[in-house]
Write an enzyme that holds these catalytic residues in place. Structure first.
Site, mmCIF file in Angstrom:
data_model
loop_
_atom_site.group_PDB
_atom_site.id
_atom_site.type_symbol
_atom_site.label_atom_id
_atom_site.label_comp_id
_atom_site.label_asym_id
_atom_site.label_seq_id
_atom_site.Cartn_x
_atom_site.Cartn_y
_atom_site.Cartn_z
ATOM 1 N N HIS A 94 0.833 -1.204 0.000
ATOM 2 C CA HIS A 94 0.000 0.000 0.000
ATOM 3 C C HIS A 94 0.867 1.254 0.000
ATOM 4 O O HIS A 94 0.388 2.327 0.360
ATOM 5 C CB HIS A 94 -0.909 0.003 1.235
ATOM 6 C CG HIS A 94 -1.916 -1.116 1.230
ATOM 7 N ND1 HIS A 94 -2.235 -1.844 2.336
ATOM 8 C CD2 HIS A 94 -2.664 -1.632 0.229
ATOM 9 C CE1 HIS A 94 -3.153 -2.765 2.036
ATOM 10 N NE2 HIS A 94 -3.416 -2.654 0.761
ATOM 11 N N HIS A 95 2.152 1.108 -0.381
ATOM 12 C CA HIS A 95 3.009 2.308 -0.314
ATOM 13 C C HIS A 95 2.549 3.364 -1.308
ATOM 14 O O HIS A 95 2.839 4.543 -1.157
ATOM 15 C CB HIS A 95 4.483 1.957 -0.531
ATOM 16 C CG HIS A 95 4.848 1.665 -1.952
ATOM 17 N ND1 HIS A 95 4.486 0.497 -2.582
ATOM 18 C CD2 HIS A 95 5.514 2.396 -2.870
ATOM 19 C CE1 HIS A 95 4.933 0.532 -3.827
ATOM 20 N NE2 HIS A 95 5.564 1.667 -4.034
ATOM 21 N N LYS A 128 -2.696 -2.304 -7.884
ATOM 22 C CA LYS A 128 -2.982 -2.623 -9.285
ATOM 23 C C LYS A 128 -2.440 -4.005 -9.613
ATOM 24 O O LYS A 128 -1.337 -4.362 -9.213
ATOM 25 C CB LYS A 128 -2.261 -1.578 -10.159
ATOM 26 C CG LYS A 128 -2.572 -1.665 -11.613
ATOM 27 C CD LYS A 128 -3.704 -0.716 -11.990
ATOM 28 C CE LYS A 128 -4.220 -0.935 -13.381
ATOM 29 N NZ LYS A 128 -5.001 -2.148 -13.560
ATOM 30 N N LYS A 140 7.404 -4.322 -10.203
ATOM 31 C CA LYS A 140 7.239 -3.924 -11.607
ATOM 32 C C LYS A 140 6.789 -2.460 -11.709
ATOM 33 O O LYS A 140 7.360 -1.675 -12.462
ATOM 34 C CB LYS A 140 6.132 -4.829 -12.179
ATOM 35 C CG LYS A 140 6.099 -4.987 -13.637
ATOM 36 C CD LYS A 140 5.003 -5.980 -14.015
ATOM 37 C CE LYS A 140 5.299 -7.395 -13.529
ATOM 38 N NZ LYS A 140 4.310 -8.383 -14.014
ATOM 39 N N ASP A 164 7.891 3.337 -13.045
ATOM 40 C CA ASP A 164 7.361 4.611 -12.539
ATOM 41 C C ASP A 164 5.865 4.766 -12.731
ATOM 42 O O ASP A 164 5.401 5.797 -13.239
ATOM 43 C CB ASP A 164 8.067 5.794 -13.234
ATOM 44 C CG ASP A 164 9.456 6.015 -12.687
ATOM 45 O OD1 ASP A 164 9.642 5.806 -11.479
ATOM 46 O OD2 ASP A 164 10.353 6.363 -13.477
ATOM 47 N N LYS A 192 -2.899 -8.659 -6.986
ATOM 48 C CA LYS A 192 -3.248 -9.696 -7.969
ATOM 49 C C LYS A 192 -4.500 -10.403 -7.502
ATOM 50 O O LYS A 192 -4.759 -10.499 -6.295
ATOM 51 C CB LYS A 192 -2.102 -10.720 -8.085
ATOM 52 C CG LYS A 192 -2.088 -11.454 -9.392
ATOM 53 C CD LYS A 192 -1.492 -10.587 -10.489
ATOM 54 C CE LYS A 192 -1.420 -11.271 -11.811
ATOM 55 N NZ LYS A 192 -0.640 -10.447 -12.765
ATOM 56 N N SER A 246 -2.028 0.203 -18.794
ATOM 57 C CA SER A 246 -3.167 0.241 -17.861
ATOM 58 C C SER A 246 -3.175 1.568 -17.104
ATOM 59 O O SER A 246 -4.235 2.137 -16.827
ATOM 60 C CB SER A 246 -3.061 -0.897 -16.848
ATOM 61 O OG SER A 246 -3.670 -2.056 -17.356
#
Ligand code: NAD
Length: 475
Positions: free
Chosen positions: A69-70, A75, A99, A104, A111, A367
């Site tokens: 949650h940083h 995603k 990833k 960035d 997931k 995305s």
């Protein structure tokens, strides 16, 4: 035996990633506890829900894992496969965190997975399961434009993403940003042009960049450039098919393609779109004219070639076949296709491995573009296309006055054209993949790191530490 191995001496999938992380951590001087926090999975939601299939009630097992949650939202894709389990989804969520940091994009990793075989279930029932899974995520606040944004992965695509969006919208009506609750949607439903092929195109850009590095090419006895390189691809799904098409178009030679049922081989090269058409018409790649069948599909990985692209599932290159792999370069299009034991064997053989946490990041990059488009409620290029075309028309007038040579209709079209959404998305993706590649290589050189995977992890961890520091969480 390392602390990451179990009693039988092998690694769980999550332990494999921890092992890679620990190797990279040796190059980072920061308090151990902080590294442990980055490594840990923040939230694991395991669910069971009933779905009526035919006359029977089936209990479906499913997961959503938020690794970090940083940065928010989290995603990561959703996969449908009978192999889905908690360890696998936790690992894939962790890979997403690393990833996203490398390329960035401002997301924490996540997931999801549903333990079903989509090939044996009717589309009506897949829809039922997808919608029920989405409502379970909504109930527990595990989905939303600022919370957690799923995407396609193994066994899912645009169709599933549009069911997820529709279910979300029906339960959260009035949410003006609802479109941004999921990416990988069809363009007609808020998707972005270029998402479908993004992961495969990113794989192509990454490998193309490597093939232009003289030092690396000479180290494995290859010439510089992609043209003429012999490539084998495992998995002709979303990632594998598009990667294969871009390699084929660029002049590389696809000598073998492997699917579940077997592989096909032609030393002179396979025409990827013709193979895909054959697969569509026959339900199998086997018996493609002008190619030899290979019955045991995994044997295709062991053929002589320059570049091997595993684009199906994890752990396909392991300690029992690593020694027989003859490829000089392996591009990890799939997540986790090489086990740590195999990684060490291949490293010793001098094989260049382009790691998943960089190479397949094209999907999440585009995305991110889709998510931004949904939040801004405007298509890419809408504001500047006409302006750019008007400026280009002025340029054209100047060119005509200073240049004696007549300008062809094709040249005129090229000069006049303003940027379309697909142009902007692809240029953003290309730039991201090129930058990511060079950042990893620069770090590898400056810290004298032996391989790209460890360098990629160091880059990623450093970026995550930076964002924790900015949040004031770390002293
Ligand atoms: P997909 O379901 O579209 O395609 C996977 C293909 O692999 C299918 O054609 C399947 O038949 C084939 N396959 C399965 N088992 C096989 C075997 N034993 N040998 C050969 N082929 C086999 O999935 P995808 O989206 O292309 O994902 C493939 C890999 O890429 C996964 O590891 C996924 O996590 C990773 N990935 C996907 C994306 C994405 O945008 N879709 C992004 C990043 C990473």
């Amino acid at each position: 035996m390392s602390k990451n191995q179990n009693k039988t001496g092998s690694y769980s999938f999550f332990n494999c990633i921890e092992k890679n992380f620990d190797k990279a951590a040796q190059f980072i001087s920061i308090e151990k506890g902080l590294l442990e926090q980055i490594k840990a999975c923040n939230s694991v939601y395991r669910m069971h829900f009933p779905v009526k299939i035919g006359k029977e009630i089936k209990v479906i097992e499913a997961y959503r894992v938020q690794h970090s949650h940083h940065k928010l939202p989290c995603k990561g894709g959703i996969r449908y496969s009978m192999k889905v389990n908690q360890d696998e989804i936790m690992t894939l969520a962790a890979l997403m965190t690393y990833k996203c940091a490398i390329v960035d994009v401002p997301f924490g990793g996540a997931k999801g997975g549903i333990k079903i075989d989509p090939q044996t279930i009717s589309s009506e029932n897949i829809e039922k399961i997808t919608r029920r899974y989405t409502s379970e995520l909504i109930k527990k606040n595990f989905i939303g434009p600022g919370i957690d944004v799923p995407a396609p992965d193994y066994g899912t695509g645009e169709r599933e993403m549009s069911w997820i969006f529709d279910t979300f919208l029906s339960l959260r009506s009035g949410d003006v940003d609802a479109l941004a609750c999921v990416t990988g949607k069809p363009v007609s439903q808020g998707g972005v042009r270029g998402r479908k092929e993004a992961t495969g195109l990113g794989v192509f850009y990454g490998i193309r960049e490597l093939c232009h590095v003289k030092e690396d090419m000479y180290s494995v006895g290859l010439d510089v450039g992609l043209v003429g390189k012999k490539i084998i691809i495992q998995g002709l799904g979303n990632v594998g098919y598009h990667a294969a098409s871009f390699f084929h178009e660029s002049g590389a030679i696809i000598i073998a393609l492997a699917e579940r049922e077997g592989a096909i081989y032609n030393e002179k090269g396979l025409n990827v779109s013709k193979v895909f058409l054959h697969l569509k018409n026959n339900g199998s790649i086997l018996n493609f004219p002008e190619a030899k069948n290979i019955k045991k599909t995994e044997k295709a990985l062991e053929l002589e070639c320059d570049i091997l692209i595993p684009a199906a599932l994890e752990n396909v290159i392991h300690k029992n076949n690593a020694n027989r792999i003859k490829a000089k370069i392996i591009g990890e299009a799939a997540n986790g296709p090489i086990t740590p034991e195999a990684d060490e064997i291949l490293d010793k053989k001098g094989v260049i491995i382009v790691p998943d946490i960089y190479l397949n990041a094209g999907g999440v990059t585009v995305s991110y573009f889709e998510w931004l488009k949904n939040l801004s409620h405007v298509r890419y290029g809408r504001m500047e296309k006409k302006f750019r075309e008007n400026v280009n028309a002025e340029f054209l007038k100047v060119i005509k006055t200073v240049c004696k040579k007549p300008i062809s209709i094709e040249e005129k079209k090229m000069i006049l054209r303003g940027p379309r959404e697909i142009d902007l998305v692809r240029s953003g993706l290309e730039d991201t993949m090129i930058n990511g590649f060079h950042k990893i290589c620069d770090l590898k050189k400056s810290l004298k790191i032996g391989n790209m995977r460890t360098a990629a992890f160091v880059l990623s961890i450093n970026k995550i530490i930076d964002s924790y520091e900015r949040l004031g969480i770390f002293p």
